[in-house]
Design a protein around this motif. Structure first.
Motif, PDB file in Angstrom:
ATOM      1  N   CYS A   1       0.829  -1.207   0.000  1.00 49.61           N
ATOM      2  CA  CYS A   1       0.000   0.000   0.000  1.00 49.61           C
ATOM      3  C   CYS A   1       0.863   1.256   0.000  1.00 49.61           C
ATOM      4  O   CYS A   1       0.533   2.269  -0.624  1.00 49.61           O
ATOM      5  N   MET A   2       1.990   1.172   0.724  1.00 50.69           N
ATOM      6  CA  MET A   2       2.841   2.338   0.874  1.00 50.69           C
ATOM      7  C   MET A   2       3.587   2.693  -0.409  1.00 50.69           C
ATOM      8  O   MET A   2       4.157   3.775  -0.509  1.00 50.69           O
ATOM      9  N   VAL A   3       3.614   1.791  -1.388  1.00 50.36           N
ATOM     10  CA  VAL A   3       4.230   2.124  -2.675  1.00 50.36           C
ATOM     11  C   VAL A   3       3.572   3.384  -3.239  1.00 50.36           C
ATOM     12  O   VAL A   3       4.222   4.252  -3.803  1.00 50.36           O
ATOM     13  N   CYS A   4       2.267   3.481  -3.044  1.00 50.74           N
ATOM     14  CA  CYS A   4       1.541   4.666  -3.530  1.00 50.74           C
ATOM     15  C   CYS A   4       1.278   5.683  -2.413  1.00 50.74           C
ATOM     16  O   CYS A   4       1.417   6.887  -2.605  1.00 50.74           O
ATOM     17  N   HIS A   5       0.896   5.170  -1.234  1.00 51.83           N
ATOM     18  CA  HIS A   5       0.429   6.076  -0.186  1.00 51.83           C
ATOM     19  C   HIS A   5       1.551   6.780   0.585  1.00 51.83           C
ATOM     20  O   HIS A   5       1.283   7.579   1.481  1.00 51.83           O
ATOM     21  N   SER A   6       2.791   6.509   0.225  1.00 53.55           N
ATOM     22  CA  SER A   6       3.905   7.274   0.800  1.00 53.55           C
ATOM     23  C   SER A   6       4.161   8.550  -0.006  1.00 53.55           C
ATOM     24  O   SER A   6       5.006   9.368   0.365  1.00 53.55           O
ATOM     25  N   ASP A   7       3.412   8.709  -1.086  1.00 52.08           N
ATOM     26  CA  ASP A   7       3.538   9.899  -1.936  1.00 52.08           C
ATOM     27  C   ASP A   7       2.742  11.050  -1.318  1.00 52.08           C
ATOM     28  O   ASP A   7       1.518  10.977  -1.190  1.00 52.08           O
ATOM     29  N   LYS A   8       3.425  12.102  -0.923  1.00 52.80           N
ATOM     30  CA  LYS A   8       2.769  13.225  -0.251  1.00 52.80           C
ATOM     31  C   LYS A   8       1.789  13.964  -1.160  1.00 52.80           C
ATOM     32  O   LYS A   8       0.933  14.717  -0.677  1.00 52.80           O
ATOM     33  N   ASP A   9       1.902  13.774  -2.449  1.00 53.30           N
ATOM     34  CA  ASP A   9       1.008  14.453  -3.388  1.00 53.30           C
ATOM     35  C   ASP A   9      -0.205  13.603  -3.769  1.00 53.30           C
ATOM     36  O   ASP A   9      -1.061  14.059  -4.524  1.00 53.30           O
ATOM     37  N   LEU A  10      -0.277  12.391  -3.247  1.00 57.25           N
ATOM     38  CA  LEU A  10      -1.388  11.506  -3.601  1.00 57.25           C
ATOM     39  C   LEU A  10      -2.679  12.021  -2.974  1.00 57.25           C
ATOM     40  O   LEU A  10      -2.746  12.258  -1.770  1.00 57.25           O
ATOM     41  N   GLU A  11      -3.707  12.194  -3.791  1.00 52.54           N
ATOM     42  CA  GLU A  11      -4.996  12.644  -3.268  1.00 52.54           C
ATOM     43  C   GLU A  11      -6.113  12.168  -4.186  1.00 52.54           C
ATOM     44  O   GLU A  11      -5.883  11.746  -5.322  1.00 52.54           O
ATOM     45  N   ALA A  12      -7.329  12.223  -3.671  1.00 49.17           N
ATOM     46  CA  ALA A  12      -8.512  11.876  -4.455  1.00 49.17           C
ATOM     47  C   ALA A  12      -9.673  12.710  -3.938  1.00 49.17           C
ATOM     48  O   ALA A  12      -9.858  12.849  -2.721  1.00 49.17           O
ATOM     49  N   ASN A  13     -10.408  13.300  -4.844  1.00 50.94           N
ATOM     50  CA  ASN A  13     -11.553  14.153  -4.486  1.00 50.94           C
ATOM     51  C   ASN A  13     -11.159  15.258  -3.504  1.00 50.94           C
ATOM     52  O   ASN A  13     -11.911  15.583  -2.575  1.00 50.94           O
ATOM     53  N   GLY A  14      -9.958  15.803  -3.692  1.00 55.86           N
ATOM     54  CA  GLY A  14      -9.503  16.892  -2.839  1.00 55.86           C
ATOM     55  C   GLY A  14      -9.026  16.457  -1.469  1.00 55.86           C
ATOM     56  O   GLY A  14      -8.715  17.288  -0.613  1.00 55.86           O
ATOM     57  N   ARG A  15      -8.931  15.163  -1.213  1.00 56.95           N
ATOM     58  CA  ARG A  15      -8.527  14.651   0.099  1.00 56.95           C
ATOM     59  C   ARG A  15      -7.172  13.969  -0.030  1.00 56.95           C
ATOM     60  O   ARG A  15      -6.962  13.127  -0.900  1.00 56.95           O
ATOM     61  N   SER A  16      -6.240  14.329   0.849  1.00 56.00           N
ATOM     62  CA  SER A  16      -4.916  13.718   0.819  1.00 56.00           C
ATOM     63  C   SER A  16      -5.007  12.250   1.211  1.00 56.00           C
ATOM     64  O   SER A  16      -5.706  11.882   2.157  1.00 56.00           O
ATOM     65  N   LEU A  17      -4.295  11.408   0.478  1.00 52.63           N
ATOM     66  CA  LEU A  17      -4.249   9.972   0.771  1.00 52.63           C
ATOM     67  C   LEU A  17      -2.845   9.556   1.238  1.00 52.63           C
ATOM     68  O   LEU A  17      -2.524   8.375   1.265  1.00 52.63           O
ATOM     69  N   TYR A  18      -2.052  10.558   1.608  1.00 53.03           N
ATOM     70  CA  TYR A  18      -0.689  10.305   2.073  1.00 53.03           C
ATOM     71  C   TYR A  18      -0.710   9.716   3.485  1.00 53.03           C
ATOM     72  O   TYR A  18      -1.470  10.156   4.353  1.00 53.03           O
ATOM     73  N   ILE A  19       0.125   8.718   3.710  1.00 52.91           N
ATOM     74  CA  ILE A  19       0.298   8.125   5.028  1.00 52.91           C
ATOM     75  C   ILE A  19       1.777   8.184   5.404  1.00 52.91           C
ATOM     76  O   ILE A  19       2.640   7.755   4.627  1.00 52.91           O
ATOM     77  N   ASP A  20       2.059   8.724   6.586  1.00 58.71           N
ATOM     78  CA  ASP A  20       3.420   8.748   7.107  1.00 58.71           C
ATOM     79  C   ASP A  20       3.714   7.357   7.669  1.00 58.71           C
ATOM     80  O   ASP A  20       3.240   6.996   8.754  1.00 58.71           O
ATOM     81  N   GLU A  21       4.466   6.568   6.926  1.00 53.34           N
ATOM     82  CA  GLU A  21       4.673   5.167   7.301  1.00 53.34           C
ATOM     83  C   GLU A  21       5.356   5.022   8.663  1.00 53.34           C
ATOM     84  O   GLU A  21       4.975   4.174   9.475  1.00 53.34           O
ATOM     85  N   ALA A  22       6.347   5.852   8.929  1.00 54.23           N
ATOM     86  CA  ALA A  22       7.071   5.759  10.205  1.00 54.23           C
ATOM     87  C   ALA A  22       6.133   6.049  11.371  1.00 54.23           C
ATOM     88  O   ALA A  22       6.157   5.353  12.398  1.00 54.23           O
ATOM     89  N   ALA A  23       5.294   7.075  11.216  1.00 56.85           N
ATOM     90  CA  ALA A  23       4.345   7.421  12.281  1.00 56.85           C
ATOM     91  C   ALA A  23       3.328   6.312  12.472  1.00 56.85           C
ATOM     92  O   ALA A  23       2.927   5.995  13.601  1.00 56.85           O
TER      93      ALA A  23
END
Length: 265
Positions: free
Chosen positions: A43-65
């Motif tokens: 999942c983090m292959v995509c969701h570690s991207d800080k610019d990833l979003e959908a419908n104006g909502r960020s889909l970024y996840i800070d993996e370390a946190a």
């Protein structure tokens, strides 16, 4: 040629079955479309991207946190039900974040049994998107354990975010000197909203089982005020939230507030 005994066949069968189950589980946990990494890492292959979003909502996840959260070892798909790491994602039933927020029930069964009968729970389960789900109060990907004293203190101080963001009027009116004002300036003995209203089992004041119903309020007060009785609760209880209303409507109180603006009303 020696004959293989029945017990020997049974032993070999059980051994092969155990190996099959172990290998199958290991494969399920580590295989993915991304070459032998765990599903959450996939999942983090995509969701570690800080610019990833959908419908104006960020889909970024800070993996370390996330890994440092209380759910650091929980797979994404255990909360985001119906999702796989195949792309594009298959159509998931229901609003994805809502589904994830209510997936807590699968692990936290005792808490969920309280929540589902509460004011918040009944509304959420009937489909009201504005009613508080688990994640609305506890957070989503970065939840910390309340067994940690620092986390516990931070949560204690967060009533404006946990409750006030939805109940703005009640938060503003939580302003009597001994409770609301004391809490808002950080006095540790002052109660948070949930210490009076309850945690997962919050009920409307009109419900006789509510902690703040006319029949139970004095018992709730007694938690901090030993010897509290119904007369005490009935007399002082209304001022906990309604004192601020008095400053808006009573001319004398309004004048006093203006005159002594330095005082933490």
């Amino acid at each position: 040629m020696k004959k293989i005994s029945y017990s020997g066949v049974l032993f070999i069968s059980l051994l092969l079955f155990t190996v099959f189950i172990f290998c199958g589980t290991a494969f399920a946990e580590t295989s993915s479309y991304y070459g032998g990494i765990t599903p959450s890492q996939g999942c983090m292959v995509c969701h570690s991207d800080k610019d990833l979003e959908a419908n104006g909502r960020s889909l970024y996840i800070d993996e370390a946190a996330y890994k440092n959260s209380v759910h650091g070892n929980v797979l994404c798909s255990e909360c985001h039900l119906g999702f796989t790491i195949s792309l594009p994602h298959p159509e998931a039933k229901g609003e994805p974040l809502r589904v994830a927020a209510l997936a807590c029930k699968d692990c936290h069964k005792d808490v969920y049994n309280e929540y589902k009968n509460s004011t918040h729970g009944k509304a959420a389960l009937m489909g009201r998107a504005d009613s508080a789900s688990c994640a609305d109060c506890h957070g989503a990907h970065y939840i910390k354990s309340l067994k940690n004293e620092e986390t516990k203190e931070d949560f204690w101080a967060s009533a404006d975010e946990v409750c006030g963001k939805c109940h703005e009027d009640y938060w503003e009116n939580y302003g009597d000197y001994y409770h609301g004002q004391a809490y808002k300036v950080g006095f540790k003995k002052a109660p948070t909203c949930w210490e009076c209203h309850g945690y997962h089992n919050i009920l409307s004041k009109d419900n006789p089982n509510s902690l703040i119903s006319d029949a139970n309020l004095y018992k709730t007060c007694e938690e901090c005020h030993p010897g509290s009785n119904k007369a005490f609760a009935d007399a002082y209880g209304p001022s906990i939230h309604e004192l601020q209303e008095g400053f808006k409507t009573n001319i004398i109180l309004k004048w006093l507030r203006g005159l002594f603006s330095w005082f933490p009303w």
